[in-house]
Enzyme design. Structure first.
Site, PDB file in Angstrom:
ATOM      1  CG  HIS A 258      -2.209  -1.065   1.155  1.00 40.48           C
ATOM      2  ND1 HIS A 258      -3.533  -0.418   1.046  1.00 40.48           N
ATOM      3  CD2 HIS A 258      -2.213  -2.201   0.836  1.00 40.48           C
ATOM      4  CE1 HIS A 258      -4.243  -1.517   0.996  1.00 40.48           C
ATOM      5  NE2 HIS A 258      -3.562  -2.660   0.706  1.00 40.48           N
ATOM      6  N   GLY A 264       5.120   6.017  -4.641  1.00 44.39           N
ATOM      7  CA  GLY A 264       6.300   5.191  -4.438  1.00 44.39           C
ATOM      8  C   GLY A 264       6.584   4.921  -2.916  1.00 44.39           C
ATOM      9  CG  ASP A 266       6.454   8.174  -0.338  1.00 47.22           C
ATOM     10  OD1 ASP A 266       5.655   7.482   0.207  1.00 47.22           O
ATOM     11  OD2 ASP A 266       6.259   9.002  -0.929  1.00 47.22           O
ATOM     12  CB  ILE A 351      -4.499  -3.264  -6.326  1.00 47.47           C
ATOM     13  CG1 ILE A 351      -3.402  -3.180  -7.289  1.00 47.47           C
ATOM     14  CG2 ILE A 351      -5.342  -4.630  -7.145  1.00 47.47           C
ATOM     15  CD1 ILE A 351      -3.739  -3.006  -9.025  1.00 47.47           C
ATOM     16  CB  THR A 382       1.368 -17.552   0.543  1.00 49.95           C
ATOM     17  OG1 THR A 382       1.500 -18.826   1.101  1.00 49.95           O
ATOM     18  CG2 THR A 382       2.694 -16.685   0.935  1.00 49.95           C
ATOM     19  CG  ASP A 433      -2.124 -20.305   1.335  1.00 48.62           C
ATOM     20  OD1 ASP A 433      -2.659 -20.645   0.985  1.00 48.62           O
ATOM     21  OD2 ASP A 433      -0.950 -20.454   1.425  1.00 48.62           O
TER      22      ASP A 433
END
Length: 515
Positions: A258, A264, A266, A351, A382, A433
């Site tokens: 995230h 970027g 940072d 996303i 996972t 997972d």
């Protein structure tokens, strides 16, 4: 008769005078020992007086063989020492002159002075008495050859004599005395030696610094001198925290995703306050901030104002994977922290869990990442867990009021299990997972092929031919997955980094300096 007697008398007188002169010249060499050559020069100037004849008689008393004079080559060395008696030598001005003749073998010239005798035979009797004085003149002339060398010195006898002893090694040392002074001149060459030593220092120009905000500015050894213990310190903090709370590794790995995808890597996601990235709904469920803060406090005590929060976050995510059994990959360091954190930057970069493969591929491509990176980095699921609200869209209510999966490809048993868990508590969490959420391995890809993907972004990976092939390859080979993870993680953590004079090194990761 009287005239002939007179001539005879004059002839005898001349012969007697020349004989006396010869005797005087042969005995005079003994005098040079006390006398100094410089004082000999005044003698020729006194010769014009007819009284020069008695001078040889005075020289006669000191008997001395001319033999000692031949060692005159050494005499110069001894001459300076007797320089003190110059006043005593003054009563014998003419004797020193014969000394020079003795050394030069020119004393033999006085005997040939006898030839002048026939000259007095000239008929003029008056001139004959005058002839003796000219005969005396040859005597002073012999010293003249040696005198010219020392003639300049008599002008200042006292000063010339003292300097002579020091340069005694050579006859003309007076002229060589100035030579010793220039001897110290060799020292300048030594002074010139340092400049060449400084020349090598000139080439020590530092290499040009890499351009800021570029991944090329990062280096695995960035803190090798300024804070060599940085990686060990972060690793220890992550291990301790993960031991106490098994959910920490998954939280740290999610946080780095995230952070790097929004403006970027940072550490902008860590800044607290109104309107910051941390306040966006997509980041409200993030956790693990306390681990980064703890590592920062430790490093500030050891290396104050040196290690950035963004580097600490990347190291912590890397160590989280290693701690849970994943590969230990080298990471480059040297990032700097952002000065700004805005919630408005989140939604257009992050996303969403409802994205399709095409939507995710477009987002990854905008960051310079590939479809393989998309599948590989999705493998980070996972480890860790998700809240029920993150996958709610995957279920719906049927006509009977029952909750059923929207996607018919989801494994029925797995869907029923998720429904039972989330109905019991809306705040409940589910392992991403199934059966292996505490271990970083390739089982995640096997579950995807079996219809057990938790999030929609996971499930769609097997619905695209290209991504499905990669999923199948990683499901069959954990080694292949780990190898791909190392390179993809390095690319992810190099997105939009700030270096050089860009950004800052925060004192507290939760706020910008001066904020």
């Amino acid at each position: 008769m009287d005239r002939s007697r007179r001539q005879w008398g004059v002839t005898c007188a001349v012969l007697l005078l020349s004989a006396l002169l010869a005797v005087a010249s042969s005995q005079s060499p003994s005098v040079p020992k006390p006398s100094s050559p410089p004082l000999a020069s005044p003698a020729p100037r006194q010769t014009p007086s007819p009284s020069a004849s008695p001078a040889p008689k005075q020289a006669a008393p000191p008997p001395a063989s001319p033999v000692p004079k031949p060692p005159s080559p050494r005499a110069p060395a001894q001459a300076p020492k007797p320089s003190s008696p110059p006043p005593a030598a003054s009563p014998f001005p003419k004797p020193p002159t014969p000394r020079a003749s003795a050394q030069a073998r020119k004393p033999s010239s006085p005997p040939p002075a006898a030839p002048p005798v026939p000259k007095p035979v000239s008929p003029t009797p008056a001139s004959k008495p005058l002839s003796p004085p000219p005969a005396a003149s040859p005597v002073p002339k012999p010293p003249s050859p040696s005198a010219p060398v020392q003639a300049p010195k008599p002008s200042s006898p006292p000063p010339a004599a003292p300097p002579v002893p020091k340069p005694s090694p050579a006859a003309p040392p007076p002229s060589q005395k100035p030579a010793p002074a220039p001897a110290p001149k060799p020292s300048p060459p030594t002074a010139t030696a340092p400049p060449p030593k400084q020349k090598p220092s000139a080439p020590q120009t530092p290499p040009p610094a890499p351009a800021p905000s570029s991944s090329l500015a990062l280096s695995p050894s960035f803190y090798a001198r300024s804070c060599p213990s940085v990686e060990l310190a972060v690793s220890d903090v992550v291990r301790s925290a993960s031991t106490l709370d098994p959910t920490i590794p998954g939280k740290l790995l999610r946080m780095v995703f995230h952070d790097c995808f929004v403006e970027g890597c940072d550490a902008s996601v860590m800044v607290q306050g109104n309107g910051t990235e941390r306040t966006d709904p997509a980041n409200l469920s993030l956790g693990g901030f306390n681990v980064i803060d703890e590592a920062k406090r430790l490093l500030e005590a050891v290396c104050p104002a040196t290690v950035s929060c963004s580097d600490i976050l990347v190291l912590a995510a890397r160590d989280a994977v290693t701690f849970t059994g994943g590969p230990s990959v080298p990471v480059s360091l040297g990032r700097r922290d952002s000065l700004v954190s805005l919630a408005s930057n989140v939604r257009r970069n992050i996303i969403d869990t409802g994205f399709s493969v095409d939507a995710m591929a477009a987002s990854f491509a905008s960051k310079g990442l590939t479809l393989e990176d998309l599948v590989t980095l999705s493998g980070g699921h996972t480890i860790g867990s998700a809240h029920c609200g993150t996958f709610r869209e995957r279920f719906r209510s049927d006509a009977n009021g029952s909750t059923v999966p929207v996607d018919g490809t989801m494994n029925t048993d797995y869907a029923n299990e998720l429904v039972r868990t989330c109905v019991a508590s809306a705040a409940a969490t589910v392992d991403c997972d199934e059966g292996s959420a505490a271990t970083f391995d390739n089982r995640y890809f096997s579950n995807l092929l079996d219809g057990r993907g938790l999030l929609r972004t996971d499930a769609v990976l097997v619905q695209n031919a290209t991504t499905r092939a990669t999923v199948a390859a990683f499901a069959q080979s954990q080694e292949s997955f780990f190898s791909s993870w190392a390179s993809s993680f390095a690319r992810l953590t190099s997105l939009g980094v700030k270096t050089g004079s860009d950004g800052e090194i925060r004192r507290l990761c939760s706020s910008v300096n001066g904020g």
